[in-house]
Design a protein around this motif. Structure first.
Motif, PDB file in Angstrom:
ATOM      1  N   ALA A 617       0.852  -1.187   0.000  1.00 44.13           N
ATOM      2  CA  ALA A 617       0.000   0.000   0.000  1.00 44.13           C
ATOM      3  C   ALA A 617       0.888   1.237   0.000  1.00 44.13           C
ATOM      4  O   ALA A 617       1.987   1.235   0.572  1.00 44.13           O
ATOM      5  N   ILE A 618       0.432   2.313  -0.645  1.00 49.90           N
ATOM      6  CA  ILE A 618       1.177   3.568  -0.690  1.00 49.90           C
ATOM      7  C   ILE A 618       0.234   4.714  -0.357  1.00 49.90           C
ATOM      8  O   ILE A 618      -0.988   4.614  -0.520  1.00 49.90           O
ATOM      9  N   ASN A 619       0.809   5.820   0.125  1.00 49.40           N
ATOM     10  CA  ASN A 619       0.002   6.992   0.446  1.00 49.40           C
ATOM     11  C   ASN A 619       0.843   8.253   0.308  1.00 49.40           C
ATOM     12  O   ASN A 619       2.079   8.204   0.308  1.00 49.40           O
ATOM     13  N   ALA A 620       0.172   9.383   0.190  1.00 48.71           N
ATOM     14  CA  ALA A 620       0.831  10.689   0.142  1.00 48.71           C
ATOM     15  C   ALA A 620      -0.135  11.730   0.678  1.00 48.71           C
ATOM     16  O   ALA A 620      -1.362  11.541   0.650  1.00 48.71           O
ATOM     17  N   SER A 621       0.421  12.828   1.192  1.00 49.32           N
ATOM     18  CA  SER A 621      -0.431  13.911   1.683  1.00 49.32           C
ATOM     19  C   SER A 621       0.259  15.247   1.449  1.00 49.32           C
ATOM     20  O   SER A 621       1.490  15.327   1.321  1.00 49.32           O
ATOM     21  N   TYR A 622      -0.558  16.286   1.401  1.00 49.04           N
ATOM     22  CA  TYR A 622      -0.050  17.643   1.242  1.00 49.04           C
ATOM     23  C   TYR A 622      -0.880  18.569   2.121  1.00 49.04           C
ATOM     24  O   TYR A 622      -2.111  18.587   2.027  1.00 49.04           O
ATOM     25  N   ARG A 623      -0.205  19.309   3.003  1.00 50.15           N
ATOM     26  CA  ARG A 623      -0.890  20.285   3.850  1.00 50.15           C
ATOM     27  C   ARG A 623      -0.933  21.614   3.106  1.00 50.15           C
ATOM     28  O   ARG A 623       0.088  22.274   2.921  1.00 50.15           O
TER      29      ARG A 623
END
Length: 677
Positions: A617-623
């Motif tokens: 599984a992979i994930n990314a985020s940006y604030r």
């Protein structure tokens, strides 16, 4: 539900992605509920892939923090992030949590200190199905029999979901929200609002979770759609910083269909209220007094005609419905005293009473036209005392004693059978030590006597009225367990380990000969460990790993205990730099070849050996700013076709062979927006 609830399942559309990413809903980062950290330590805002031990025999975490796999729809789904946890799967939602191979009343789940129990005789509405983790501020797990403060029978551990009272020094308001969209029609919404000043507050929360049937890794549709909602409100009075009086109320409902059951859940109605009082720093020796009352009404409906086509022949031909209800009312009082600086004693009492009733119906003769019939009533009174002694700056001893008096009543057509226990003792003693370099170690031994629960005394065939005497002869379960653990930390790395070894006398085991079930006592042994660590490769990159495994043996029959999950290894890599984060999680599970065919618990039984698997599984985020954060992820990236070992057999009504496990979701894409205001 509209017709699109059953629409064909497909991948997440670009329109849904845009809608979710553009939404200004988010989950707040609530500092008062976050996991405590050492002074100067900074926790990166990464998506959680594995929750590590926090302190001696205990895990404390913030259930509002985003996690992968896809954010949880219920408590069991969230608890799987903690090493040692697994779940008995039955489809898209409403799994039953398992810790160290133990489940049910061996692992009580408390919400704000109260016992929440389901009504279904086969635990279709397990207590975890009524809990939406993200609406709580703090999750605490105490491993093994290492506390006596939170109710009877907790041989595997205690899980507490708590909402902490908001703090206001001046009049104000704050809130948070989140929205999630994903493959298979998954969409969740959550909103919270807090209002208050220095002397009073109001807190409101609401959430909804919806999913259509998912597709497994081979592209087959698995009946697993669900929709559920919860709403809760709390009103508090804080005349000073040391006093709290809080009144709370809540409700919820939902429905779910199951490819592994003969019926679907078409109602999960919950009504709750609670009242609690706390007073701290009363004088030099009395540091805290607390009291609470609570009431939970779980009103559950199962049928085989609303969400599926009923069979044309057999016992449930044409459609059948069952309405079961369990009302749990209880309370707790406790006081914490400090007769000297190095001593702290918490003592008090708790109790609950929990009647259960049922009624049945058909499409032509609805159950609503019938009177409810009482079939059982359970109650428990307990006294507890837990003492801590700070023997030195580095060393602390903690011990506890608990006495419980349990009672069960079984209602027949002509009589009421009653059985009760004598005062059942439980207790523990734990040594904790902090070395000069900050390394912590602990060792504790605990003993728990657990009275059989509703599912063990009422549901099995040989406990039913007129069919056997297991209701009378089934003995309380007695667990004695040694727990040890250690934690170590440096500038770049940290590691932890916890292990256990136990002996269980009169372990309560279910057998499934043919179409019925029976319950009996056996003697058993258990052992296992959880370990993990992380290493900061660079200022931005961190690697982590966890491993959990358990082993159990039926000493009476000289074979493995059933329903024991295989070992699980998780390897993770996290990136955090300025407003960006990213991560990957590789989950590796070997096949389980230690099993006991057609033995298990009230939910599941061993179906035979299972195959191993691995998923990525992979994930990314940006604030975006202090108010908005966007997240995205892909679970089961390579569309692996696999099934968990702890699983229900597929139901023939959906065309499944009787011993085929339900396959897990294939590739799942999800996006989420978090907003704080």
């Amino acid at each position: 539900m509209n017709k699109q609830f059953w629409a064909p399942r497909g991948p997440l559309t670009p329109g849904v992605c845009v809608w979710a990413c553009a939404s200004v809903f988010s989950m707040a980062s609530v500092s008062r509920a976050a996991m405590p950290v050492e002074q100067g330590e900074r926790l990166p805002e990464v998506v959680v892939t594995a929750i590590h031990d926090h302190s001696f025999a205990q895990v404390v975490t913030d259930p509002k923090q985003p996690r992968q796999p896809i954010p949880a729809s219920d408590a069991a789904d969230y608890l799987k992030s903690i090493p040692g946890f697994s779940a008995i799967r039955s489809g898209g939602s409403n799994s039953d949590p398992v810790f160290r191979g133990q489940f049910g009343s061996r692992l009580p789940l408390l919400t704000n200190g109260s016992q929440l129990m389901g009504a279904c005789p086969s635990r279709m509405d397990a207590p975890s199905s009524y809990i939406s983790p993200e609406t709580y501020d703090q999750l605490t797990l105490v491993k093994g029999p290492q506390t006596v403060l939170w109710g009877p029978g907790a041989s595997a551990g205690v899980v507490r979901f708590d909402r902490l009272p908001p703090e206001f020094t001046e009049p104000g308001a704050r809130g948070s929200a989140s929205v999630l969209g994903a493959s298979h029609g998954r969409n969740d919404q959550r909103v919270e609002l807090e209002l208050g000043n220095a002397s009073m507050f109001a807190r409101m929360s609401a959430n909804r979770a919806h999913s259509q049937d998912y597709q497994d890794g081979a592209g087959r549709r698995v009946p697993s759609a669900y929709e559920k909602w919860n709403t809760d409100v709390a009103l508090g009075w804080t005349p000073d910083a040391q006093t709290l009086l809080e009144l709370s109320a809540g409700a919820g409902d939902g429905e779910a269909r199951y490819g592994a059951r003969g019926m679907d859940g078409t109602q999960f109605r919950r009504e709750s209220w609670g009242l609690r009082f706390e007073k701290r720093q009363i004088n030099s020796w009395l540091s805290k007094v607390e009291a609470q009352l609570y009431h939970h009404n779980a009103d559950h409906v199962m049928d085989n005609f609303k969400l599926r086509t009923p069979p044309a022949s057999g016992m449930m031909a044409g459609g059948m419905a069952s309405n079961v209800r369990r009302i749990t009312t209880g309370g707790r009082v406790a006081a914490t005293v400090q007769p000297a600086a190095q001593w702290e004693l918490t003592t008090g009492m708790d109790m609950y009473t929990s009647p259960h009733d049922k009624r049945t119906g058909t499409p032509l003769l609805p159950f609503q036209t019938k009177e409810r019939v009482r079939d059982a009533k359970f109650s428990n009174w307990g006294w507890f005392a837990e003492l801590g002694w700070q023997a030195s700056v580095q060393t602390r001893w903690v011990g506890g004693l608990r006495l419980d008096q349990a009672k069960a009543q079984r209602y027949g057509t002509a009589q009421v059978d009653t059985r009760s226990s004598s005062a059942m003792p439980s207790g523990f003693l734990r040594w904790e030590h902090v070395a000069a370099d900050g390394t912590t170690v602990y060792a504790g031994v605990g003993h728990v006597q657990r009275f059989p629960d509703y599912w063990e005394l009422i549901s099995p065939g040989n406990s039913a009225v007129g069919k056997g005497n297991a209701f009378v002869t089934l003995k309380p379960e007695k667990t004695t367990q040694l727990d040890v653990g250690a934690q170590w930390k440096s500038d770049k790395a940290q590691a932890w380990v916890s292990a256990y070894m136990g002996v269980v006398q009169d372990y309560i085991l279910l057998n499934y000969p043919g179409m019925t079930s029976s319950v009996r006592n056996v003697d058993a042994r258990t052992a296992g460990l959880e370990l993990g660590g992380s290493y900061r490769l660079t200022q931005s990159w961190t690697g982590q790993a966890t491993l959990a495994g358990t082993w159990s043996d039926n000493r009476t029959d000289h074979r493995p205990l059933p329903q024991i999950p295989p070992a699980e290894l998780r390897l993770g890599l996290d990136y955090a730099q300025d407003a960006w984060t990213a991560g990957a999680l590789w989950r590796l599970v070997p096949g389980q070849h230690r099993y006991s065919l057609d033995e298990g618990n009230i939910v599941g039984r061993d179906l035979g050996a299972s195959s191993g698997f691995g998923t990525l599984a992979i994930n990314a985020s940006y604030r975006v700013n202090s108010h908005l954060k966007l997240l995205a992820g892909v679970d089961n990236l390579f569309d692996k076709d696999y099934a968990e070992h702890l699983n229900l057999a597929g139901n023939a009504g959906f065309g499944y062979p009787g011993f085929a496990r339900l396959q897990e979701p294939g590739r799942t894409v999800w996006v989420r927006a978090d907003f704080q205001f």
